[in-house]
Design a protein around this motif. Sequence first.
Motif, PDB file in Angstrom:
ATOM      1  N   ASP A  69       0.827  -1.210   0.000  1.00  0.00           N
ATOM      2  CA  ASP A  69       0.000   0.000   0.000  1.00  0.00           C
ATOM      3  C   ASP A  69       0.862   1.260   0.000  1.00  0.00           C
ATOM      4  O   ASP A  69       0.500   2.264  -0.632  1.00  0.00           O
ATOM      5  CB  ASP A  69      -0.926  -0.003   1.218  1.00  0.00           C
ATOM      6  CG  ASP A  69      -2.016  -1.063   1.099  1.00  0.00           C
ATOM      7  OD1 ASP A  69      -2.206  -1.571  -0.021  1.00  0.00           O
ATOM      8  OD2 ASP A  69      -2.652  -1.381   2.129  1.00  0.00           O
ATOM      9  N   THR A 134      -6.699  14.252  -5.520  1.00  0.00           N
ATOM     10  CA  THR A 134      -7.784  13.517  -4.855  1.00  0.00           C
ATOM     11  C   THR A 134      -7.433  12.045  -4.694  1.00  0.00           C
ATOM     12  O   THR A 134      -7.719  11.434  -3.655  1.00  0.00           O
ATOM     13  CB  THR A 134      -9.084  13.658  -5.659  1.00  0.00           C
ATOM     14  OG1 THR A 134      -9.421  15.046  -5.790  1.00  0.00           O
ATOM     15  CG2 THR A 134     -10.223  12.932  -4.968  1.00  0.00           C
ATOM     16  N   LEU A 137      -5.116  11.723  -1.698  1.00  0.00           N
ATOM     17  CA  LEU A 137      -5.836  11.773  -0.418  1.00  0.00           C
ATOM     18  C   LEU A 137      -6.577  10.465  -0.152  1.00  0.00           C
ATOM     19  O   LEU A 137      -6.571   9.957   0.973  1.00  0.00           O
ATOM     20  CB  LEU A 137      -6.822  12.949  -0.429  1.00  0.00           C
ATOM     21  CG  LEU A 137      -6.199  14.350  -0.500  1.00  0.00           C
ATOM     22  CD1 LEU A 137      -7.291  15.410  -0.567  1.00  0.00           C
ATOM     23  CD2 LEU A 137      -5.281  14.604   0.696  1.00  0.00           C
ATOM     24  N   ALA A 138      -7.205   9.922  -1.204  1.00  0.00           N
ATOM     25  CA  ALA A 138      -7.895   8.642  -1.042  1.00  0.00           C
ATOM     26  C   ALA A 138      -6.910   7.525  -0.715  1.00  0.00           C
ATOM     27  O   ALA A 138      -7.192   6.643   0.105  1.00  0.00           O
ATOM     28  CB  ALA A 138      -8.686   8.315  -2.300  1.00  0.00           C
ATOM     29  N   ARG A 140      -4.068   7.853   0.900  1.00  0.00           N
ATOM     30  CA  ARG A 140      -3.626   8.016   2.281  1.00  0.00           C
ATOM     31  C   ARG A 140      -4.659   7.445   3.256  1.00  0.00           C
ATOM     32  O   ARG A 140      -4.300   6.764   4.222  1.00  0.00           O
ATOM     33  CB  ARG A 140      -3.379   9.489   2.574  1.00  0.00           C
ATOM     34  CG  ARG A 140      -2.162  10.065   1.857  1.00  0.00           C
ATOM     35  CD  ARG A 140      -2.044  11.556   2.096  1.00  0.00           C
ATOM     36  NE  ARG A 140      -0.896  12.116   1.386  1.00  0.00           N
ATOM     37  CZ  ARG A 140      -0.619  13.428   1.337  1.00  0.00           C
ATOM     38  NH1 ARG A 140      -1.429  14.298   1.954  1.00  0.00           N
ATOM     39  NH2 ARG A 140       0.434  13.845   0.662  1.00  0.00           N
ATOM     40  N   GLU A 141      -5.926   7.722   3.017  1.00  0.00           N
ATOM     41  CA  GLU A 141      -6.965   7.177   3.888  1.00  0.00           C
ATOM     42  C   GLU A 141      -7.028   5.658   3.792  1.00  0.00           C
ATOM     43  O   GLU A 141      -7.246   4.979   4.803  1.00  0.00           O
ATOM     44  CB  GLU A 141      -8.324   7.791   3.524  1.00  0.00           C
ATOM     45  CG  GLU A 141      -8.422   9.284   3.778  1.00  0.00           C
ATOM     46  CD  GLU A 141      -8.175   9.631   5.234  1.00  0.00           C
ATOM     47  OE1 GLU A 141      -8.632   8.874   6.112  1.00  0.00           O
ATOM     48  OE2 GLU A 141      -7.530  10.662   5.503  1.00  0.00           O
ATOM     49  N   SER A 142      -6.848   5.146   2.582  1.00  0.00           N
ATOM     50  CA  SER A 142      -6.837   3.693   2.416  1.00  0.00           C
ATOM     51  C   SER A 142      -5.666   3.069   3.164  1.00  0.00           C
ATOM     52  O   SER A 142      -5.795   1.996   3.774  1.00  0.00           O
ATOM     53  CB  SER A 142      -6.768   3.334   0.930  1.00  0.00           C
ATOM     54  OG  SER A 142      -6.684   1.942   0.740  1.00  0.00           O
ATOM     55  N   LYS A 144      -4.224   4.331   5.861  1.00  0.00           N
ATOM     56  CA  LYS A 144      -4.538   4.399   7.291  1.00  0.00           C
ATOM     57  C   LYS A 144      -5.447   3.240   7.707  1.00  0.00           C
ATOM     58  O   LYS A 144      -5.238   2.611   8.748  1.00  0.00           O
ATOM     59  CB  LYS A 144      -5.205   5.736   7.621  1.00  0.00           C
ATOM     60  CG  LYS A 144      -4.279   6.941   7.544  1.00  0.00           C
ATOM     61  CD  LYS A 144      -5.037   8.215   7.876  1.00  0.00           C
ATOM     62  CE  LYS A 144      -4.129   9.429   7.762  1.00  0.00           C
ATOM     63  NZ  LYS A 144      -4.868  10.700   8.052  1.00  0.00           N
ATOM     64  N   GLN A 145      -6.464   2.970   6.893  1.00  0.00           N
ATOM     65  CA  GLN A 145      -7.378   1.875   7.213  1.00  0.00           C
ATOM     66  C   GLN A 145      -6.657   0.534   7.171  1.00  0.00           C
ATOM     67  O   GLN A 145      -6.916  -0.344   8.004  1.00  0.00           O
ATOM     68  CB  GLN A 145      -8.551   1.882   6.236  1.00  0.00           C
ATOM     69  CG  GLN A 145      -9.642   0.876   6.582  1.00  0.00           C
ATOM     70  CD  GLN A 145     -10.258   1.139   7.939  1.00  0.00           C
ATOM     71  OE1 GLN A 145     -10.582   2.272   8.277  1.00  0.00           O
ATOM     72  NE2 GLN A 145     -10.395   0.089   8.747  1.00  0.00           N
ATOM     73  N   SER A 146      -5.758   0.371   6.208  1.00  0.00           N
ATOM     74  CA  SER A 146      -4.990  -0.873   6.136  1.00  0.00           C
ATOM     75  C   SER A 146      -4.112  -1.041   7.372  1.00  0.00           C
ATOM     76  O   SER A 146      -3.978  -2.156   7.910  1.00  0.00           O
ATOM     77  CB  SER A 146      -4.127  -0.889   4.870  1.00  0.00           C
ATOM     78  OG  SER A 146      -4.933  -0.880   3.709  1.00  0.00           O
TER      79      SER A 146
END
Length: 256
Positions: A69, A134, A137-138, A140-142, A144-146
């Motif tokens: 990731d 965009t 940013l998506a 980075r959030e993915s 974090k969730q991983s």
Amino acid sequence: MRKKSGLRMQGCIAVTLAFVSSPAVAQTLDPVLADDIVTAGTDVEKAGLVTLEQALSRAYQGNPTLQADREGLKILDEDVSTARAGGRPTLSAEAVFVRSEIDVEGSGSVLGARLSQPFFRGGRVRNTIRAAETNVLAGRESLKQSEIDVLLDVVENYSAVLRDEEIRDLNASMISSLEQVRDGETRRLELGARTRTDVAQSQARLSGVIASTTNADNRLAASRAAFLRLVGLPADRLAPLPALPPWLPMPRASVN
């Protein structure tokens, strides 16, 4: 669903405890509690055990899923630079060398350079840059969730290994006790104080526990394999889970 939520809650608590177990964070806590946390962590490290904090740190740094990731996020970052390059000037150069020996002997060369700057492209460059940003940013959030999912999986597998080890040890103790019971029933049968049915029942109880021990060994092997896949460390010597500190509220039991 409630069982899964309970495991996630316990995982969050365990991650929090592993975080506060580090000396740097423990210094911000109550002095007495901080001393207990640091002392316990030092004793575990001297014993050569793998702590929950070490497992989380190792997984965060070297887990293959997180590494993939992170590499994907680097590619998305490069797409932003590529999109910005679409609105920047471009410089091209060319050179031509000619040599003639047919009518007139001689040679010549031509050098040239061209600089171009796009002034208007209908907003295509701006929209491409926004889309690339965009996506970053998506990404980075993915990521974090991983990271959250992997760390919680580490906590759950860490706890599963300790649980399966306790079950294995308990079954081993039960086997020893039931073997003594069976031997005692056999001796009483020889003395005429028991029947063959009593001996058969004691043997059946022993066989049931032996079968349970085999299943427990298989579950322990599966838990250790999952831990090795997530963390990259063998789960042969894991330290006990950290105790709940008094300042942390206890999770409420779910009501069916």
